[in-house]
Design a protein around this motif. Structure first.
Motif, PDB file in Angstrom:
ATOM      1  N   SER A 190       0.828  -1.216   0.000  1.00  0.00           N
ATOM      2  CA  SER A 190       0.000   0.000   0.000  1.00  0.00           C
ATOM      3  C   SER A 190       0.855   1.256   0.000  1.00  0.00           C
ATOM      4  O   SER A 190       0.502   2.252  -0.648  1.00  0.00           O
ATOM      5  CB  SER A 190      -0.921  -0.007   1.216  1.00  0.00           C
ATOM      6  N   SER A 191       1.983   1.228   0.707  1.00  0.00           N
ATOM      7  CA  SER A 191       2.871   2.399   0.714  1.00  0.00           C
ATOM      8  C   SER A 191       3.499   2.612  -0.658  1.00  0.00           C
ATOM      9  O   SER A 191       3.599   3.753  -1.137  1.00  0.00           O
ATOM     10  CB  SER A 191       3.961   2.218   1.776  1.00  0.00           C
ATOM     11  N   VAL A 193       2.229   1.624  -3.561  1.00  0.00           N
ATOM     12  CA  VAL A 193       1.150   2.049  -4.460  1.00  0.00           C
ATOM     13  C   VAL A 193       0.852   3.532  -4.271  1.00  0.00           C
ATOM     14  O   VAL A 193       0.619   4.267  -5.244  1.00  0.00           O
ATOM     15  CB  VAL A 193      -0.106   1.194  -4.224  1.00  0.00           C
ATOM     16  N   MET A 194       0.859   3.996  -3.041  1.00  0.00           N
ATOM     17  CA  MET A 194       0.590   5.405  -2.785  1.00  0.00           C
ATOM     18  C   MET A 194       1.660   6.285  -3.426  1.00  0.00           C
ATOM     19  O   MET A 194       1.356   7.351  -3.978  1.00  0.00           O
ATOM     20  CB  MET A 194       0.537   5.650  -1.281  1.00  0.00           C
ATOM     21  N   GLU A 213      -5.335   8.554 -10.438  1.00  0.00           N
ATOM     22  CA  GLU A 213      -4.574   7.317 -10.291  1.00  0.00           C
ATOM     23  C   GLU A 213      -5.037   6.273 -11.295  1.00  0.00           C
ATOM     24  O   GLU A 213      -6.208   6.247 -11.715  1.00  0.00           O
ATOM     25  CB  GLU A 213      -4.724   6.774  -8.873  1.00  0.00           C
ATOM     26  N   GLU A 218      -5.742   1.674  -8.128  1.00  0.00           N
ATOM     27  CA  GLU A 218      -6.900   1.862  -7.260  1.00  0.00           C
ATOM     28  C   GLU A 218      -7.446   0.524  -6.764  1.00  0.00           C
ATOM     29  O   GLU A 218      -7.885   0.414  -5.610  1.00  0.00           O
ATOM     30  CB  GLU A 218      -7.983   2.631  -8.005  1.00  0.00           C
ATOM     31  N   GLU A 221      -5.134  -0.642  -4.094  1.00  0.00           N
ATOM     32  CA  GLU A 221      -5.379   0.169  -2.900  1.00  0.00           C
ATOM     33  C   GLU A 221      -6.633  -0.299  -2.176  1.00  0.00           C
ATOM     34  O   GLU A 221      -6.665  -0.388  -0.936  1.00  0.00           O
ATOM     35  CB  GLU A 221      -5.520   1.640  -3.304  1.00  0.00           C
ATOM     36  N   THR A 222      -7.663  -0.626  -2.935  1.00  0.00           N
ATOM     37  CA  THR A 222      -8.912  -1.098  -2.322  1.00  0.00           C
ATOM     38  C   THR A 222      -8.710  -2.425  -1.602  1.00  0.00           C
ATOM     39  O   THR A 222      -9.232  -2.638  -0.502  1.00  0.00           O
ATOM     40  CB  THR A 222      -9.996  -1.244  -3.400  1.00  0.00           C
ATOM     41  N   CYS A 224      -5.913  -3.545  -0.303  1.00  0.00           N
ATOM     42  CA  CYS A 224      -5.121  -3.287   0.916  1.00  0.00           C
ATOM     43  C   CYS A 224      -5.985  -2.686   2.019  1.00  0.00           C
ATOM     44  O   CYS A 224      -5.891  -3.093   3.190  1.00  0.00           O
ATOM     45  CB  CYS A 224      -3.953  -2.359   0.593  1.00  0.00           C
ATOM     46  N   PHE A 261     -10.092   6.527   3.122  1.00  0.00           N
ATOM     47  CA  PHE A 261     -10.680   5.788   2.000  1.00  0.00           C
ATOM     48  C   PHE A 261     -12.204   5.782   2.085  1.00  0.00           C
ATOM     49  O   PHE A 261     -12.899   6.051   1.085  1.00  0.00           O
ATOM     50  CB  PHE A 261     -10.138   4.357   2.005  1.00  0.00           C
ATOM     51  N   ARG A 288      -6.416  12.127   1.375  1.00  0.00           N
ATOM     52  CA  ARG A 288      -5.514  11.241   0.647  1.00  0.00           C
ATOM     53  C   ARG A 288      -4.087  11.333   1.193  1.00  0.00           C
ATOM     54  O   ARG A 288      -3.364  10.341   1.256  1.00  0.00           O
ATOM     55  CB  ARG A 288      -5.529  11.590  -0.840  1.00  0.00           C
ATOM     56  N   ARG A 291      -3.040   9.187   4.149  1.00  0.00           N
ATOM     57  CA  ARG A 291      -2.724   7.781   3.956  1.00  0.00           C
ATOM     58  C   ARG A 291      -1.276   7.449   4.327  1.00  0.00           C
ATOM     59  O   ARG A 291      -0.934   6.279   4.509  1.00  0.00           O
ATOM     60  CB  ARG A 291      -2.970   7.379   2.501  1.00  0.00           C
TER      61      ARG A 291
END
Length: 488
Positions: A190-191, A193-194, A213, A218, A221-222, A224, A261, A288, A291
């Motif tokens: 997740s880190s 991806v961010m 994004e 996305e 991210e969902t 995670c 989220f 955002r 995060r």
């Protein structure tokens, strides 16, 4: 030749003139009755009048007695006895280095001397050792609960405890270890991806031409966020103290990692009209950014980060001194810099508040070069501020590092001692089984050969952290509310 650990009496006239030759572990000392009678309630003072007592009474004061030579045998520590004898000459006892405080208290108890005669510095040392033993005992109880559970718990409590161990104790079982690894991987993914989602080449344009994004990112991210949500809810359900769990620092970070989220989903569900509002767009952008809090979730799986956090908590005073030194220096040198540079036609110091930035980057030895002095006095001021900044930062750093090392070493010692205590408990449990077997054998065949062996297993210096698993009350494992509530 005197036997080790003996006391020999010579009584010329009165008890005050009684000469007592003390041999403790091969170390001899000559004591006198008038000195020992200063504290008549102690064991040494009772030895003054032992010549008028029978052999049976004398044997109650010592480990062995030889009526032919009038010698007493004491199997005690000679180094500790050197400290004990100071009471009769100086009125207080000072514990020497290298002697275990708990064992020394056992020696004082044997010689019938109260803890009030112990010096104040030694009392502080004793209190520290008692606190460490209490922490070790708590760790032992926690490990026992993780291994065996609470036998008095009901069905739901057993399930709750099992679920809690699975989510919070990676070392308790193989599934718990796998869950910890999976959670760690989700945090890293997740880190990443961010961060990757902010690269313009990987972004796509929406219907209005704005960069957003990539849909694949996305989806990741969902997934995670879904894992983090399930993990948080399972931990919340299994926690015995929900209020304490919610307001715990690490759990607040977990909540902040998943909350943006769902807030964005709620705003999107209101329609495009709401999302077009400038304030709403700024709020979404801020959510955002929040995060990034999920990176702190790594502290849950890293003992090093946990130790660092604890060391910083114990170093608030040093950190406060650092901020105070820096604050005074920034205010002083920024004011001097503005005063010395304001008359220069191309000055970069337009005001004292604007000069704060220059003072900060100079004292911290960063020096971006965007603001710099152009006069001779201004450059001298910059050199002095640089040197003062190095000194101001270096002074409090050593205590902070020292606190970290001390805390880390203490944690390692406590964990090792707790594991060692559990191993000793297992050995004592096996010894208790042998004792039961010897009793059965003694009942059938008469006196057994185990008596001396089992008696030798109990030492005067034995420090019980928890009750033995055999004989009486048994091991007292904590209840569900006290065993894993502290980690909530």
């Amino acid at each position: 030749m005197d036997s080790p650990g003996s006391i020999k009496l010579h009584q010329p006239q009165t008890s005050e003139e009684t000469e007592i030759v003390v041999n403790i572990g091969g170390v001899k000392q000559v004591l006198y009755g008038d000195v020992l009678n200063r504290y008549p309630d102690t064991r040494l003072a009772e030895l003054v009048d032992c010549s008028n007592k029978s052999n049976e009474e004398i044997s109650s004061f010592c480990d062995d007695y030889d009526p032919d030579t009038g010698e007493f045998y004491f199997d005690r520590d000679p180094e500790a006895f050197k400290c004990i004898i100071e009471l009769y000459y100086y009125g207080e006892i000072h514990m020497k280095r290298g002697i275990c405080p708990i064992c020394f208290m056992k020696e004082m108890e044997f010689w019938k001397i109260g803890s009030d005669f112990l010096d104040e510095c030694c009392k502080c040392q004793l209190q520290e050792v008692e606190d460490e033993l209490a922490e070790i005992a708590e760790k032992v109880r926690t490990i026992l609960v993780d291994r065996e559970g609470d036998p008095s718990a009901g069905g739901w409590q057993r399930f709750q405890m099992c679920l809690w161990r699975m989510m919070e104790k990676p070392d308790s079982s193989l599934p718990a270890h796998i869950i910890a690894i999976v959670s760690f991987i989700f945090i890293l993914v997740s880190s990443v991806v961010m961060c990757v989602g902010t690269i313009p080449d990987l972004q796509v344009e929406d219907s209005e031409g704005h960069l957003t994004e990539h849909p694949t990112l996305e989806v990741i991210e969902t997934v995670c966020i879904g894992w983090f949500t399930i993990e948080y809810l399972l931990r919340l359900i299994s926690s015995p103290n929900k209020i304490k769990f919610v307001f715990a620092f690490m759990n607040i970070i977990d909540f902040m990692a998943i909350m943006p989220f769902f807030v964005v989903l709620i705003l999107i569900s209101f329609g495009a009209g709401v999302m077009e509002l400038a304030n709403v767009q700024q709020a979404v952008q801020a959510l955002r950014i929040m995060r990034i809090a999920r990176i702190f979730k790594l502290a849950r799986h890293s003992s090093g980060l946990q130790t660092l956090t604890s060391a910083l908590k114990s170093s608030f005073k040093e950190l406060g001194l650092l901020l105070m030194y820096m604050g005074v220096g920034v205010f002083l040198f920024s004011a001097l810099g503005y005063t010395m540079e304001q008359n220069h036609p191309e000055t970069l110091f337009t005001s004292i508040p604007q000069s704060f930035w220059w003072a900060v980057i100079t004292m911290t030895t960063v020096g971006y070069g965007d603001v710099y002095p152009k006069t001779t006095l201004g450059r001298c001021n910059a050199a002095i501020s640089f040197l003062c900044g190095v000194i101001a930062i270096a002074l409090p750093i050593h205590p902070i590092i020292n606190n970290f090392v001390l805390f880390y070493n203490k944690q390692q010692v406590l964990e090792t001692a707790a594991k060692h205590e559990i191993e000793l408990m297992a050995l004592r449990s096996g010894a208790a089984e042998l004792e039961d077997a010897s009793r059965v054998h003694k009942h059938v065949c008469g006196a057994g050969v185990w008596d001396n062996t089992m008696r030798s297993c109990h030492s005067d210096t034995y420090i019980p952290l928890l009750k033995d698993p055999r004989g009486g009350a048994g091991v007292q494992t904590p209840s569900l509310d006290t065993s894993f509530e502290s980690t909530a």
